[in-house]
Design an enzyme around this catalytic site. Sequence first.
Site, PDB file in Angstrom:
ATOM      1  N   ASP A 124     -81.609  48.969  62.532  1.00 43.94           N
ATOM      2  CA  ASP A 124     -80.457  48.815  61.639  1.00 43.94           C
ATOM      3  C   ASP A 124     -80.787  48.978  60.149  1.00 43.94           C
ATOM      4  O   ASP A 124     -80.301  48.209  59.302  1.00 43.94           O
ATOM      5  CB  ASP A 124     -79.792  47.453  61.862  1.00 43.94           C
ATOM      6  CG  ASP A 124     -79.404  47.210  63.313  1.00 43.94           C
ATOM      7  OD1 ASP A 124     -79.475  48.151  64.112  1.00 43.94           O
ATOM      8  OD2 ASP A 124     -79.051  46.070  63.645  1.00 43.94           O
ATOM      9  N   LYS A 185     -74.686  50.345  68.019  1.00 43.48           N
ATOM     10  CA  LYS A 185     -74.558  49.111  68.789  1.00 43.48           C
ATOM     11  C   LYS A 185     -73.628  48.140  68.090  1.00 43.48           C
ATOM     12  O   LYS A 185     -73.395  48.236  66.878  1.00 43.48           O
ATOM     13  CB  LYS A 185     -75.920  48.465  69.029  1.00 43.48           C
ATOM     14  CG  LYS A 185     -76.632  47.920  67.796  1.00 43.48           C
ATOM     15  CD  LYS A 185     -77.987  47.328  68.174  1.00 43.48           C
ATOM     16  CE  LYS A 185     -78.769  46.816  66.971  1.00 43.48           C
ATOM     17  NZ  LYS A 185     -78.203  45.616  66.348  1.00 43.48           N
ATOM     18  N   CYS A 218     -80.894  40.325  64.189  1.00 45.18           N
ATOM     19  CA  CYS A 218     -81.192  41.407  65.135  1.00 45.18           C
ATOM     20  C   CYS A 218     -82.679  41.483  65.489  1.00 45.18           C
ATOM     21  O   CYS A 218     -83.032  41.723  66.648  1.00 45.18           O
ATOM     22  CB  CYS A 218     -80.708  42.735  64.573  1.00 45.18           C
ATOM     23  SG  CYS A 218     -78.912  42.777  64.323  1.00 45.18           S
TER      24      CYS A 218
END
Length: 301
Positions: A124, A185, A218
């Site tokens: 990310d 995602k 995450c």
Amino acid sequence: MAAAQQPSAEAAAPLPPSGSGACSSSAPVPVLFCFSVFARPSSVPHNAGYEVLIQKFLSLYGDQLDMHRKFVVQLFSEEWSQYIDLPKGFLVSERCKVRLVPLQIQLTTLGNLTPSSTVFFCCDMQERFRPAIKYFGDIISVGQRLLQGARILGIPVIVTEQYPKGLGNTVQEIDLTGAKLVLPKTKFSMVLPEVETALAEIPGVRSIVLFGVETHVCIQQTALELVGRGLEVHIVADATSSRSMMDRMFALERLARTGIIVTTSEAILLQLIADKDHPKFKEIQNLIKASAPESGLLSKV
């Protein structure tokens, strides 16, 4: 803690009823968690699986577990009047008793990295995070260095982007040339079905090198899921950050206590080549000639 091993379904007997009736699907299910001489009652969501049980054991007994050992989860069987190995795919549907049993084999390879058994996870690193993540420019620089090293050494790279429609794609400075997967995602963890399929297709994968944002969300959730699947996780501290340095610091401390390896980009790259006579040594040396940025990340590990 090294990942607990989940036996195959063939290795365990069919499960008999473990309590006095099924629980409501909306109510937590009572479970007695046993380790060593201890037994602590708790509960898990209905249909909770192996990973939830492992995390509950960690929350109840984390300070007492030897993180350099492997463990197996067992379920008490009324039919056999003893514990049996937890079958693959087991879901908690009614009251039961489980225990965590340390195996005698020590993890002698803990921390070793080889290109043939390693995959890089880039999490990310997106444009919309740029103004919010502390020292984002520094972790972009180090992340790019890691991806260059992966290309030199032929290491597969898996990249995710959290809700790219709203948060944008991976920043332009990060070159994703040759990445095995680039996936959108909404789940915080990178462990998506497509990622699990990709890992299953790579023979001999043992270690994951993980970096990106955010450390306490995450990165943390990805690392814990990977450990629960029996993989060794290396988090690159100089390529990992959060909006809050307090969140980052406590996440890294928690992960280190769980047996996850917190390390640096240079340590990773040099461990992967291991020898000055490695045919790619010069190329890796050129990558690390300039030291990684000495940013405020250093005092917050």
